[in-house]
Design a protein around this motif. Structure first.
Motif, PDB file in Angstrom:
ATOM      1  N   ALA A 193       0.808  -1.080  -0.007  1.00  0.00           N
ATOM      2  CA  ALA A 193       0.179  -0.093  -0.044  1.00  0.00           C
ATOM      3  C   ALA A 193       0.697   1.383   0.002  1.00  0.00           C
ATOM      4  O   ALA A 193       0.706   2.353  -0.730  1.00  0.00           O
ATOM      5  N   MET A 194       1.839   1.239   0.883  1.00  0.00           N
ATOM      6  CA  MET A 194       2.833   2.313   0.834  1.00  0.00           C
ATOM      7  C   MET A 194       3.509   2.547  -0.525  1.00  0.00           C
ATOM      8  O   MET A 194       3.457   3.797  -1.043  1.00  0.00           O
ATOM      9  N   LEU A 195       3.890   1.540  -1.146  1.00  0.00           N
ATOM     10  CA  LEU A 195       4.286   1.652  -2.239  1.00  0.00           C
ATOM     11  C   LEU A 195       3.619   2.046  -3.544  1.00  0.00           C
ATOM     12  O   LEU A 195       4.036   3.001  -4.246  1.00  0.00           O
ATOM     13  N   ALA A 196       2.522   1.667  -3.514  1.00  0.00           N
ATOM     14  CA  ALA A 196       1.427   2.165  -4.519  1.00  0.00           C
ATOM     15  C   ALA A 196       1.128   3.545  -4.217  1.00  0.00           C
ATOM     16  O   ALA A 196       0.861   4.175  -5.375  1.00  0.00           O
ATOM     17  N   MET A 197       0.850   4.028  -3.154  1.00  0.00           N
ATOM     18  CA  MET A 197       0.565   5.154  -2.802  1.00  0.00           C
ATOM     19  C   MET A 197       1.781   6.502  -3.118  1.00  0.00           C
ATOM     20  O   MET A 197       1.513   7.402  -3.763  1.00  0.00           O
ATOM     21  N   MET A 212      -6.620   6.652  -3.430  1.00  0.00           N
ATOM     22  CA  MET A 212      -7.053   5.757  -2.261  1.00  0.00           C
ATOM     23  C   MET A 212      -7.701   4.723  -2.659  1.00  0.00           C
ATOM     24  O   MET A 212      -7.293   3.506  -2.261  1.00  0.00           O
ATOM     25  N   LEU A 213      -8.857   4.666  -3.538  1.00  0.00           N
ATOM     26  CA  LEU A 213      -9.628   3.751  -3.978  1.00  0.00           C
ATOM     27  C   LEU A 213      -9.084   2.639  -4.866  1.00  0.00           C
ATOM     28  O   LEU A 213      -9.097   1.343  -4.460  1.00  0.00           O
ATOM     29  N   PRO A 214      -8.085   3.033  -5.664  1.00  0.00           N
ATOM     30  CA  PRO A 214      -7.269   2.026  -6.453  1.00  0.00           C
ATOM     31  C   PRO A 214      -6.627   1.185  -5.608  1.00  0.00           C
ATOM     32  O   PRO A 214      -6.183  -0.007  -5.620  1.00  0.00           O
ATOM     33  N   THR A 215      -5.608   1.801  -4.424  1.00  0.00           N
ATOM     34  CA  THR A 215      -4.800   1.270  -3.561  1.00  0.00           C
ATOM     35  C   THR A 215      -5.766   0.077  -2.805  1.00  0.00           C
ATOM     36  O   THR A 215      -5.215  -0.923  -2.570  1.00  0.00           O
ATOM     37  N   LEU A 216      -6.926   0.377  -2.200  1.00  0.00           N
ATOM     38  CA  LEU A 216      -7.659  -0.205  -1.296  1.00  0.00           C
ATOM     39  C   LEU A 216      -8.183  -1.431  -2.133  1.00  0.00           C
ATOM     40  O   LEU A 216      -8.088  -2.548  -1.801  1.00  0.00           O
ATOM     41  N   ALA A 217      -8.440  -1.268  -3.454  1.00  0.00           N
ATOM     42  CA  ALA A 217      -8.998  -2.352  -4.386  1.00  0.00           C
ATOM     43  C   ALA A 217      -7.799  -3.533  -4.457  1.00  0.00           C
ATOM     44  O   ALA A 217      -8.042  -4.358  -4.359  1.00  0.00           O
ATOM     45  N   ILE A 218      -6.673  -2.894  -4.877  1.00  0.00           N
ATOM     46  CA  ILE A 218      -5.628  -3.819  -4.964  1.00  0.00           C
ATOM     47  C   ILE A 218      -5.001  -4.637  -3.596  1.00  0.00           C
ATOM     48  O   ILE A 218      -4.910  -5.610  -4.013  1.00  0.00           O
ATOM     49  N   CYS A 219      -4.983  -3.840  -2.590  1.00  0.00           N
ATOM     50  CA  CYS A 219      -4.925  -4.754  -1.363  1.00  0.00           C
ATOM     51  C   CYS A 219      -5.886  -5.386  -0.802  1.00  0.00           C
ATOM     52  O   CYS A 219      -5.459  -6.447  -0.369  1.00  0.00           O
ATOM     53  N   ASN A 220      -6.952  -5.238  -1.238  1.00  0.00           N
ATOM     54  CA  ASN A 220      -8.216  -6.159  -0.852  1.00  0.00           C
ATOM     55  C   ASN A 220      -8.084  -7.484  -1.838  1.00  0.00           C
ATOM     56  O   ASN A 220      -8.391  -8.564  -1.193  1.00  0.00           O
ATOM     57  N   LEU A 221      -7.887  -7.150  -2.894  1.00  0.00           N
ATOM     58  CA  LEU A 221      -7.456  -8.377  -3.809  1.00  0.00           C
ATOM     59  C   LEU A 221      -6.480  -9.351  -3.456  1.00  0.00           C
ATOM     60  O   LEU A 221      -6.276 -10.521  -3.291  1.00  0.00           O
ATOM     61  N   ALA A 222      -5.373  -8.608  -2.928  1.00  0.00           N
ATOM     62  CA  ALA A 222      -3.921  -9.180  -2.436  1.00  0.00           C
ATOM     63  C   ALA A 222      -4.256  -9.878  -1.137  1.00  0.00           C
ATOM     64  O   ALA A 222      -3.885 -10.997  -0.973  1.00  0.00           O
ATOM     65  N   ALA A 223      -4.900  -9.505  -0.509  1.00  0.00           N
ATOM     66  CA  ALA A 223      -5.227 -10.047   0.905  1.00  0.00           C
ATOM     67  C   ALA A 223      -5.947 -11.231   0.679  1.00  0.00           C
ATOM     68  O   ALA A 223      -6.044 -12.354   1.405  1.00  0.00           O
ATOM     69  N   MET A 224      -7.079 -11.090  -0.337  1.00  0.00           N
ATOM     70  CA  MET A 224      -7.908 -12.325  -0.622  1.00  0.00           C
ATOM     71  C   MET A 224      -7.176 -13.640  -1.034  1.00  0.00           C
ATOM     72  O   MET A 224      -7.344 -14.752  -0.497  1.00  0.00           O
ATOM     73  N   VAL A 225      -6.247 -13.232  -1.841  1.00  0.00           N
ATOM     74  CA  VAL A 225      -5.236 -14.306  -2.682  1.00  0.00           C
ATOM     75  C   VAL A 225      -4.450 -14.732  -1.301  1.00  0.00           C
ATOM     76  O   VAL A 225      -4.268 -15.803  -1.389  1.00  0.00           O
TER      77      VAL A 225
END
Length: 123
Positions: free
Chosen positions: A94-98, A105-118
């Motif tokens: 998240a820190m790297l993405a932002m 904020m929203l793309p970072t949350l979406a990417i981290c959400n998908l990564a957390a599910m994986v």
């Protein structure tokens, strides 16, 4: 004798530009407004934001924290052996993405959400 009218500025949380088209009530000449008519701005200081960020980081990345009582002050210190590597990797992502990739904020949350599910699905 009637009570004097008290002028209270309108509290518009959308900001001064959103209410520019609305007519503002005029104050009586006996009681001029205390400000320009804009709602007061609430600012949170940088140390407060840093304190909250540190508190959340410690309580998310580490599974256990210990409170150390030192002269009435009890800071939370992480138990280093209880690090949750998945949370640490997601936080670093998240820190790297932002900050490096300048994602919002929203793309970072979406990417981290998908990564957390994986990460959770992989075990």
């Amino acid at each position: 004798m009637p009570a004097p009218a008290i002028h209270q500025p309108s509290m518009n949380i959308a900001g001064p530009c959103a209410s520019a088209s609305k007519a503002r009530p005029q104050a009586s000449s006996a009681h001029p407004p205390a400000s320009t008519g804009r709602p007061p701005r609430v600012s949170i200081s940088a140390p407060t934001i840093l304190n909250l960020a540190l508190w959340f980081a410690i309580h998310i990345v580490f599974r256990q924290v210990m409170t150390v009582d030192w002269h009435g002050i009890g800071p939370d210190l992480p138990v280093l052996s209880s690090i949750d590597w998945r949370a640490a990797v997601l936080s670093a992502m998240a820190m790297l993405a932002m900050f490096r990739l300048r994602l919002g904020m929203l793309p970072t949350l979406a990417i981290c959400n998908l990564a957390a599910m994986v990460l959770l699905a992989s075990g």
